[in-house]
Structure formats: structure tokens, C-alpha cells
Design an enzyme around this catalytic site. Sequence first.
Site, PDB file in Angstrom:
ATOM      1  N   ARG A  63       0.803  -1.231   0.000  1.00  0.00           N
ATOM      2  CA  ARG A  63       0.000   0.000   0.000  1.00  0.00           C
ATOM      3  C   ARG A  63       0.837   1.284   0.000  1.00  0.00           C
ATOM      4  O   ARG A  63       0.420   2.269  -0.641  1.00  0.00           O
ATOM      5  CB  ARG A  63      -1.014  -0.048   1.153  1.00  0.00           C
ATOM      6  CG  ARG A  63      -2.183  -0.959   0.792  1.00  0.00           C
ATOM      7  CD  ARG A  63      -3.180  -1.187   1.901  1.00  0.00           C
ATOM      8  NE  ARG A  63      -4.256  -2.056   1.420  1.00  0.00           N
ATOM      9  CZ  ARG A  63      -4.999  -2.838   2.183  1.00  0.00           C
ATOM     10  NH1 ARG A  63      -4.795  -2.874   3.490  1.00  0.00           N
ATOM     11  NH2 ARG A  63      -5.943  -3.588   1.665  1.00  0.00           N
ATOM     12  N   TYR A  69      -8.240   0.940  -5.906  1.00  0.00           N
ATOM     13  CA  TYR A  69      -7.541  -0.358  -5.861  1.00  0.00           C
ATOM     14  C   TYR A  69      -6.604  -0.475  -4.664  1.00  0.00           C
ATOM     15  O   TYR A  69      -6.366   0.456  -3.953  1.00  0.00           O
ATOM     16  CB  TYR A  69      -6.895  -0.739  -7.186  1.00  0.00           C
ATOM     17  CG  TYR A  69      -5.825   0.141  -7.811  1.00  0.00           C
ATOM     18  CD1 TYR A  69      -5.027   0.995  -7.083  1.00  0.00           C
ATOM     19  CD2 TYR A  69      -5.600   0.039  -9.176  1.00  0.00           C
ATOM     20  CE1 TYR A  69      -4.040   1.743  -7.684  1.00  0.00           C
ATOM     21  CE2 TYR A  69      -4.609   0.783  -9.796  1.00  0.00           C
ATOM     22  CZ  TYR A  69      -3.838   1.632  -9.040  1.00  0.00           C
ATOM     23  OH  TYR A  69      -2.859   2.361  -9.644  1.00  0.00           O
ATOM     24  N   GLU A  70      -6.143  -1.727  -4.501  1.00  0.00           N
ATOM     25  CA  GLU A  70      -5.369  -2.143  -3.307  1.00  0.00           C
ATOM     26  C   GLU A  70      -6.115  -1.814  -2.020  1.00  0.00           C
ATOM     27  O   GLU A  70      -5.523  -1.434  -1.011  1.00  0.00           O
ATOM     28  CB  GLU A  70      -3.948  -1.617  -3.336  1.00  0.00           C
ATOM     29  CG  GLU A  70      -3.153  -2.354  -4.405  1.00  0.00           C
ATOM     30  CD  GLU A  70      -1.661  -2.272  -4.285  1.00  0.00           C
ATOM     31  OE1 GLU A  70      -1.144  -2.151  -3.166  1.00  0.00           O
ATOM     32  OE2 GLU A  70      -1.007  -2.346  -5.338  1.00  0.00           O
ATOM     33  N   GLY A  71      -7.427  -1.947  -2.079  1.00  0.00           N
ATOM     34  CA  GLY A  71      -8.291  -1.656  -0.933  1.00  0.00           C
ATOM     35  C   GLY A  71      -8.856  -0.266  -1.079  1.00  0.00           C
ATOM     36  O   GLY A  71      -8.096   0.713  -1.163  1.00  0.00           O
ATOM     37  N   GLN A  89      -9.412   1.235   3.849  1.00  0.00           N
ATOM     38  CA  GLN A  89      -8.227   1.738   4.588  1.00  0.00           C
ATOM     39  C   GLN A  89      -8.644   2.332   5.925  1.00  0.00           C
ATOM     40  O   GLN A  89      -7.999   2.114   6.950  1.00  0.00           O
ATOM     41  CB  GLN A  89      -7.462   2.808   3.790  1.00  0.00           C
ATOM     42  CG  GLN A  89      -7.071   2.441   2.378  1.00  0.00           C
ATOM     43  CD  GLN A  89      -6.339   1.123   2.271  1.00  0.00           C
ATOM     44  OE1 GLN A  89      -5.469   0.804   3.076  1.00  0.00           O
ATOM     45  NE2 GLN A  89      -6.706   0.329   1.295  1.00  0.00           N
TER      46      GLN A  89
END
Length: 415
Positions: free
Chosen positions: A244, A364-366, A371
Site C-alpha cells: 500500500r 484499488y489495493e483496498g 483503509q
Amino acid sequence: MSFLTAENHAWRERARDVAERVVRPLAAKYDREQTYPWEIKDAIAKAGLLRVWIPKEYGGDGAGVLNLCLVVEQLSRACGGVGVMYAVNALGSFPILNGGTEAQKKKYMPLIATGEKLISFGLSEKYAGSDAQGLRCAAVPDGDSFVLNGEKKWNTNGGAANLYTVFAVTDPNSKSRRISAFLLDKDENYAGFEISKTEDKMGIRCVPVVELSFKNCRVPRGTLLGGEPGYGFKHAMMTLDMARPGVAAQGVGLAQGALEYAIVYAQKREQFGAPISSFQMVQQMLADMAMKTEAARQLVYASAHAVDEGRPDAGKLAAMAKCYATDVAMEVTTNAVQIFGGYGYMKDYPIEKYMRDAKITQIYEGTNQVQRLVIARNLIKEARQYAALEKYIPTEIQRGYNDPETLARQAAPAG
Ligand code: CAA
């Protein structure tokens, strides 16, 4: 940026050179054509930038996540798509480093370090995005193989990549050991493993995002990462904690790149007989954009440093950096378009691409909602350290619904 070392500056300069010499002049072309920029990938590999995060024992430079972020930031400053096209190789390879056997690391990491093999990360599915544990793609053991059935969605770098880390259900009855990770080499031509769709995207258009499909696809047992089933979800979460800061650095690069264009344009563009940079409303916008970009940058570096140090709060800091820096990227790139006015909205100018490229970084990536959930869960876990504060908080007995006073009040006639 004073705490950066000479080594950090050297990585930053090496990446900046590739970004200015190769990436920036080609950014609009690949955005327009939506094709994979092989010549840019070759320049990145030639400059040794794919070696940064890979440990020395596996053919890399062992320079860690902070240096990875410095590279991603510089590439993204010139093109957000190239930033992720590069960074996704770290995302795809972290599961090998986190969960692979020594033999898997020795076999594949050196090939990623040279750029001989590109890699993609396959966690999400149509029905399993934020709820990553809800994935359905199945891998059923059968003798010396696993048989895969199902689909994977949003595989960034898919099609260009040879290697795919694929997460699949190996034990549907287990709660905590349900998922395993597989490392599949497309060059092995496994029957039933197809790229079933290539997406047409708003931004990051130079990097392909594809859907993978598995139909009775038989793969050798040796493709199971780590050799033991059931650790896939844990390794996916550990991977995202490490990766992240990279998306966050993409956000900082996009914000910085857009800010620089906005500063240049604001001095060039004249209205009411003066450059618009002389107007205080524009100055305030530029100052806020710069302030937020710098705050995001410092948080990204701090989070990357925490990952490199293996600090227990690294996951929380990574989520903070990802969320903050990508929200800043969206705000700063949108304001940069505003400063360019009508021209900013047009494809003839380089700035609208920054805004389009920035949007996906919040997703993306959460998602940034995930988060915030990760941050809040960590805060609640850490609450024990503040237990001494409890005595300063007045306590009061909470009244239940059958409290006599409450019942009497409710029973009293209205008015
Ligand atoms: N490190 C290690 N283990 C972890 C962990 C971490 N950071 N977070 C959770 N775990 C472990 C837990 O300890 C727990 O283990 P046990 O079962 O042994 O107790 C297990 O994982 C389950 O944890 P949770 O109950 O907290 O899991 P959850 O179902 O509530 O989900 C979540 C948590 C944070 C929402 C997670 O699903 C998540 O991160 N979702 C977002 C997914 C995501 O980021 N996807 C991005 C795809 S990649 C991509 O986008 C790339 C690209 O295109 C470029």
C-alpha cells in the site's frame, strides 16, 4: 525530505532520469492507444529499477520499500499508468517473499528482478472485492495437482505478465485456513487458464487490467505457494500491508506532477492583463495543493520506512498513507484541471490524464473506505495502551429500557 539518505537520493535520481527521458514523452501516446508500453518496461528494467525491493539473495538490490516508493513516485510524476505498471510487480511478488518456499523464491525472484518475467496479483473477484475472504475461485486437490475453476477480476498487468499469484479456496469448510495462493506461469500453457476479458479503462490506460478464467485447469502441486495450503489470506493481507505505500507513492507522484504543470501554466496564462498566478485565489489553490502533497509525501516515506523496519504499526501506517495520499492525489489533480480552466478539460493538454489516473488510486489495493476500516481496527486494538486515561472519564450508570423512571416518563400523558 532531509532524512533521506544518499542511497535514497540515488534511487530517486535513477528513476527520475527514466521518467523524464523515456516515460513523459510517451505518456500521451500510450494513454491514447491503451497498449502495454514495452519500450518503457525495457528502459525500467535496463535501469535496474525492478531490482529495488528484491532481496540480494534472490537477485535484487535489497533496497526495500522506501526506495521502491521513491521510484514509483518519480515514474508516476510523469505517468500514473507507468507508476502502477511498475509497482504491480512488487505487489505480485510480495506473496512469494512472504509465503513462498526457498525453491520458489530462488526460481522466480531473479527473473522478476531482471524483468524477464512480469507478474500480476489475482485476489479480487466479481463478488469479492472489499470482502477479499469471500472469494469463490476453487482449487481442488487431485493427486499431485490442483484443479482450478472460477474467475479473477481486476488483474493489473494481466496479459503482459507471465506470472500470476492467484488466490483460491482450497478448504471451503475451514474458517481461517480456507484460502491458498498459487504461483502460475502462463508460459507453462496450462489448459483451461485464459484471459477472458481486457478492460477499457478511464485512466492508467497503458497498463492492462484483465479478467482471468479457470475451467478445469490442472496445475502441479508445486505451484502452491509455500507448499502448505491454508495460508493464502494471511499472506494476501501481509502483502497489502507492504504494497500500500507503493500506491500511496503513486498518489504523491500524480499530485506532484499535476502541481508542477499547474504552476507553470498559472504563470503563462494571462487574464485581466496579468498572469493568473498573480491572483490570490489561484495562489491559495497552489499553496494548498503543495502543502497537502508534501504532507502526503512525508506520511508515505514514514509508512514505507515502518514496513522496512518491520514495525508492528506498519500495516496501520500503510493504510493511512494509502488513504491520505490518494485522496490528496484526487483533490490536487482535480484542482490542477481547474487552474487550466477549459483547456484543462481537453485531451490536447496533459493535465486531465492526471485526474483520470488518480481516480483508481482511491479504489484499488483496498478502497479508501477499507483503509479507514483497517486504521480504526488498529486503533481499537491499540486502545489498551491508553487504559490509564479511563479514570479521568466520568462514569454513569446507563439506564435500561425497563428503568422505572424512564417507563414512568413514557407512560405520562403527552403535553
Ligand atoms: N496481516 C496478517 N494477518 C492478517 C492481517 C494482516 N494485516 N489482517 C488480517 N489478518 C488475518 C487475521 O489475523 C485473521 O486471521 P485468523 O483467521 O487466523 O484469526 C484473518 O486474517 C481474517 O482477518 P479479518 O477477520 O480482519 O478479515 P476480514 O474478512 O474482516 O477482512 C479486510 C479484512 C481488511 C476488509 C480485508 O478483506 C481487505 O483488506 N479487503 C480489501 C482487499 C484489497 O485490498 N484488495 C485489493 C486487491 S489488489 C489490487 O487492487 C491491485 C491492483 O489492481 C493494482
